[in-house]
Enzyme design. Structure first.
Site, PDB file in Angstrom:
ATOM      1  N   ASP A  60       0.832  -1.258  -0.208  1.00 24.75           N
ATOM      2  CA  ASP A  60      -0.004  -0.059  -0.064  1.00 24.75           C
ATOM      3  C   ASP A  60       1.070   1.207  -0.078  1.00 24.75           C
ATOM      4  O   ASP A  60       1.332   2.020   0.927  1.00 24.75           O
ATOM      5  CB  ASP A  60      -1.066  -0.148   1.144  1.00 24.75           C
ATOM      6  CG  ASP A  60      -1.952   0.983   1.175  1.00 24.75           C
ATOM      7  OD1 ASP A  60      -1.917   1.789   0.418  1.00 24.75           O
ATOM      8  OD2 ASP A  60      -2.917   1.138   1.956  1.00 24.75           O
ATOM      9  N   ASN A 106      10.733  -7.439  -9.374  1.00 20.79           N
ATOM     10  CA  ASN A 106      10.084  -6.056  -9.504  1.00 20.79           C
ATOM     11  C   ASN A 106      11.340  -5.296  -9.650  1.00 20.79           C
ATOM     12  O   ASN A 106      12.266  -5.317  -9.010  1.00 20.79           O
ATOM     13  CB  ASN A 106       8.973  -5.663  -8.325  1.00 20.79           C
ATOM     14  CG  ASN A 106       9.677  -4.818  -7.381  1.00 20.79           C
ATOM     15  OD1 ASN A 106       9.991  -3.616  -7.495  1.00 20.79           O
ATOM     16  ND2 ASN A 106      10.115  -5.443  -6.301  1.00 20.79           N
ATOM     17  N   ASN A 168      14.005   2.983   4.431  1.00 21.34           N
ATOM     18  CA  ASN A 168      14.295   2.019   3.444  1.00 21.34           C
ATOM     19  C   ASN A 168      15.542   2.551   2.405  1.00 21.34           C
ATOM     20  O   ASN A 168      15.375   3.532   1.957  1.00 21.34           O
ATOM     21  CB  ASN A 168      13.244   1.767   2.481  1.00 21.34           C
ATOM     22  CG  ASN A 168      13.436   0.942   1.385  1.00 21.34           C
ATOM     23  OD1 ASN A 168      14.377   0.326   1.247  1.00 21.34           O
ATOM     24  ND2 ASN A 168      12.308   0.783   0.572  1.00 21.34           N
ATOM     25  N   SER A 171      16.296  -1.031  -0.963  1.00 23.16           N
ATOM     26  CA  SER A 171      15.821  -1.412  -2.195  1.00 23.16           C
ATOM     27  C   SER A 171      16.844  -1.330  -3.326  1.00 23.16           C
ATOM     28  O   SER A 171      17.855  -0.372  -3.532  1.00 23.16           O
ATOM     29  CB  SER A 171      14.751  -0.278  -2.583  1.00 23.16           C
ATOM     30  OG  SER A 171      14.462  -0.361  -3.927  1.00 23.16           O
ATOM     31  N   LYS A 208      15.354  -0.899   7.634  1.00 21.38           N
ATOM     32  CA  LYS A 208      15.022  -1.858   6.738  1.00 21.38           C
ATOM     33  C   LYS A 208      16.402  -2.324   5.757  1.00 21.38           C
ATOM     34  O   LYS A 208      16.729  -1.417   4.975  1.00 21.38           O
ATOM     35  CB  LYS A 208      13.925  -1.750   5.603  1.00 21.38           C
ATOM     36  CG  LYS A 208      13.495  -2.964   4.896  1.00 21.38           C
ATOM     37  CD  LYS A 208      12.162  -2.819   4.283  1.00 21.38           C
ATOM     38  CE  LYS A 208      11.664  -4.211   3.485  1.00 21.38           C
ATOM     39  NZ  LYS A 208      10.631  -4.117   2.918  1.00 21.38           N
ATOM     40  N   ASN A 237      14.633  -6.885   2.623  1.00 26.41           N
ATOM     41  CA  ASN A 237      14.242  -6.521   1.476  1.00 26.41           C
ATOM     42  C   ASN A 237      14.207  -7.339   0.229  1.00 26.41           C
ATOM     43  O   ASN A 237      14.931  -8.552   0.644  1.00 26.41           O
ATOM     44  CB  ASN A 237      14.909  -5.073   1.088  1.00 26.41           C
ATOM     45  CG  ASN A 237      13.988  -4.361   0.349  1.00 26.41           C
ATOM     46  OD1 ASN A 237      13.019  -4.587  -0.716  1.00 26.41           O
ATOM     47  ND2 ASN A 237      14.038  -3.004   0.767  1.00 26.41           N
ATOM     48  N   THR A 238      13.967  -7.065  -1.052  1.00 25.66           N
ATOM     49  CA  THR A 238      14.340  -8.216  -1.949  1.00 25.66           C
ATOM     50  C   THR A 238      15.714  -8.157  -2.548  1.00 25.66           C
ATOM     51  O   THR A 238      16.583  -7.345  -2.062  1.00 25.66           O
ATOM     52  CB  THR A 238      13.504  -7.453  -3.417  1.00 25.66           C
ATOM     53  OG1 THR A 238      14.119  -6.307  -3.717  1.00 25.66           O
ATOM     54  CG2 THR A 238      12.110  -7.301  -3.174  1.00 25.66           C
TER      55      THR A 238
HETATM   56  C1  LIG Z   1       6.502  -5.772  -6.223  1.00 24.00           C
HETATM   57  C2  LIG Z   1       7.052  -5.374  -4.829  1.00 24.00           C
HETATM   58  C3  LIG Z   1       7.199  -3.879  -4.550  1.00 24.00           C
HETATM   59  C4  LIG Z   1       7.987  -3.819  -3.297  1.00 24.00           C
HETATM   60  N1  LIG Z   1       8.139  -2.409  -2.847  1.00 24.00           N
HETATM   61  C5  LIG Z   1       8.635  -2.224  -1.859  1.00 24.00           C
HETATM   62  C6  LIG Z   1       8.640  -0.781  -1.340  1.00 24.00           C
HETATM   63  O1  LIG Z   1       8.171   0.145  -1.920  1.00 24.00           O
HETATM   64  N2  LIG Z   1       9.253  -0.616  -0.104  1.00 24.00           N
HETATM   65  C7  LIG Z   1       9.720  -1.594   0.487  1.00 24.00           C
HETATM   66  O2  LIG Z   1      10.362  -1.429   1.677  1.00 24.00           O
HETATM   67  N3  LIG Z   1       9.775  -2.912   0.326  1.00 24.00           N
HETATM   68  C8  LIG Z   1       9.264  -3.154  -0.973  1.00 24.00           C
HETATM   69  N4  LIG Z   1       9.225  -4.482  -1.377  1.00 24.00           N
HETATM   70  C9  LIG Z   1       9.776  -5.525  -0.717  1.00 24.00           C
HETATM   71  C10 LIG Z   1       9.010  -6.219   0.504  1.00 24.00           C
HETATM   72  O3  LIG Z   1       8.515  -5.209   1.313  1.00 24.00           O
HETATM   73  C11 LIG Z   1       9.484  -7.401   1.186  1.00 24.00           C
HETATM   74  O4  LIG Z   1      10.822  -6.762   2.040  1.00 24.00           O
HETATM   75  C12 LIG Z   1      10.125  -8.418   0.109  1.00 24.00           C
HETATM   76  O5  LIG Z   1       9.218  -8.653  -1.066  1.00 24.00           O
HETATM   77  C13 LIG Z   1      10.549  -9.719   0.840  1.00 24.00           C
HETATM   78  O6  LIG Z   1       9.113 -10.093   1.357  1.00 24.00           O
HETATM   79  P1  LIG Z   1       8.196 -11.162   0.452  1.00 24.00           P
HETATM   80  O7  LIG Z   1       9.213 -12.530   0.253  1.00 24.00           O
HETATM   81  O8  LIG Z   1       7.099 -11.948   1.374  1.00 24.00           O
HETATM   82  O9  LIG Z   1       7.839 -10.600  -0.671  1.00 24.00           O
HETATM   83  C14 LIG Z   1       8.338  -4.672  -2.609  1.00 24.00           C
HETATM   84  C15 LIG Z   1       8.456  -6.150  -3.080  1.00 24.00           C
HETATM   85  C16 LIG Z   1       7.457  -6.491  -4.131  1.00 24.00           C
HETATM   86  C17 LIG Z   1       7.642  -7.765  -4.629  1.00 24.00           C
END
Ligand SMILES: Cc1cc2nc3c(=O)[nH]c(=O)nc-3n(C[C@H](O)[C@H](O)[C@H](O)COP(=O)(O)O)c2cc1C
Length: 331
Positions: A60, A106, A168, A171, A208, A237-238
């Site tokens: 969100d 992403n 953050n 990223s 983060k 994070n990713t």
């Molecule tokens: C499409 C996408 C957009 C994301 N955007 C953000 C973001 O705006 N800010 C953030 O802190 N993490 C972002 N994340 C990372 C997630 O918050 C999370 O740290 C990461 O995806 C690992 O968790 P998961 O395996 O449950 O997805 C994003 C992840 C995805 C897949």
């Protein structure tokens, strides 16, 4: 996990599903209970969490669906990443799925309506039913030496609506952002943010971190953060790793393949912080099932949060975990 034919949203391209998701969420939330399910409740400082399962950053981004997520039973949520000024997503393809490995890719790059519009959205939601964290990021055209100013400005903007800030800097989709985690930049970057967070309207500051640091450097960042006065961590994070998938080399990957590294990072954080830690530990990354949620909590995470599993399982995941917890408790 259910078969994909029962999940029609997985049959449409990910970008469309992403655009349509908030509308579907709004409709589905109308049929949910008003009550946030209570299971494994937690207290931390002056916050009460009816359950420890929350919404990760990025779902969100603009604070448009907070009430809908509450209706679906989140124990807390992060809104954002928000940037000071509005900015679009990176041009070109920005997301993809791999249904075989339950992962996502992403390279969004913090698309944000900007702080003013997100603030206006959050002012409309009224009393908070759970703690609400603001996930903050710098604009892509802000230079690294001015990055701290973007974050402190955002902290000031959101001080009346945020219960805590998530910083953050991990990223992979904003060029150079992760350099702020390097030892030569990290402490200098953190100092003004900690100072801002301790001002009269004091709000916890949570960092983060990225899965792509080696173990020593992750432990070093955690130790430095604690010394500087940081209040908590979101791990992780990713990742820029690809685990043999077909995804492009740029961008970040999330979902099931991240589980192993996320567990390792949680263990490193627990060891580094020790038994008497006061900092909040939030585990994210590869949490796809109820069992994954319970495993993180049993290991010592205070809270856990999810993104990718919501794409595969839908928003009912929060209620399902609550039911599975109740079943587990009566066994
Ligand atoms: C499409 C996408 C957009 C994301 N955007 C953000 C973001 O705006 N800010 C953030 O802190 N993490 C972002 N994340 C990372 C997630 O918050 C999370 O740290 C990461 O995806 C690992 O968790 P998961 O395996 O449950 O997805 C994003 C992840 C995805 C897949």
């Amino acid at each position: 996990m259910k078969e994909f034919w029962m999940k029609p949203w997985l049959l449409i391209p990910p970008r469309w599903a992403h655009e349509l998701g908030p509308y579907a969420l709004r409709v589905s939330s109308l049929f949910q209970s008003d009550e946030i399910p209570q299971w494994h409740p937690r207290k931390w400082r002056n916050f009460e969490f009816r359950n420890p399962l929350g919404l990760a950053g990025g779902v969100d981004k603009n604070g448009e669906n907070v009430k809908d997520w509450w209706n679906h039973g989140v124990g807390f949520l992060e809104v954002g990443t928000v940037t000071p000024r509005p900015q679009n997503a990176n041009p070109g393809k920005i997301m993809a799925r791999d249904l075989n490995s339950y992962s996502l890719w992403n390279r969004m790059g913090f698309p944000s309506y900007g702080a003013d519009e997100v603030l206006a959205n959050l002012k409309l939601i009224g009393t908070h039913r759970t703690p609400l964290f603001l996930n903050l990021g710098k604009n892509r055209d802000t230079s690294l030496d001015k990055a701290a100013e973007d974050y402190t400005q955002l902290m000031r903007t959101f001080q009346d609506v945020a219960d805590a800030y998530v910083i953050n800097i991990s990223s992979p989709n904003t060029q150079g952002l992760r350099l702020l985690q390097n030892s030569e930049n990290f402490e200098k970057f953190l100092a003004p943010l900690v100072k801002e967070s301790k001002k009269s309207n004091s709000k916890p500051l949570i960092i983060k971190l990225s899965p792509d640091e080696n173990d020593e450097s992750l432990a070093r960042m955690i130790t430095t953060s604690v010394r500087c006065g940081v209040d908590g961590f979101v791990l992780i994070n990713t990742t820029t790793q690809r685990f043999g998938s077909h995804f492009p080399t740029e961008g970040g990957m999330s979902g099931a393949p991240l589980k192993k590294r996320s567990l390792e990072c949680l263990k490193i954080a627990l060891e580094t912080l020790g038994k008497n830690r006061e900092q909040l530990l939030i585990s994210a990354g590869g949490i796809m099932t109820s069992q994954d949620v319970f495993e993180r909590i049993e290991l010592g995470a205070d809270l856990v949060e999810v993104y990718t599993t919501l794409i595969y399982e839908g928003p009912y995941f929060f209620q399902k975990v609550a039911r599975d917890y109740a079943k587990k408790a009566t066994k």
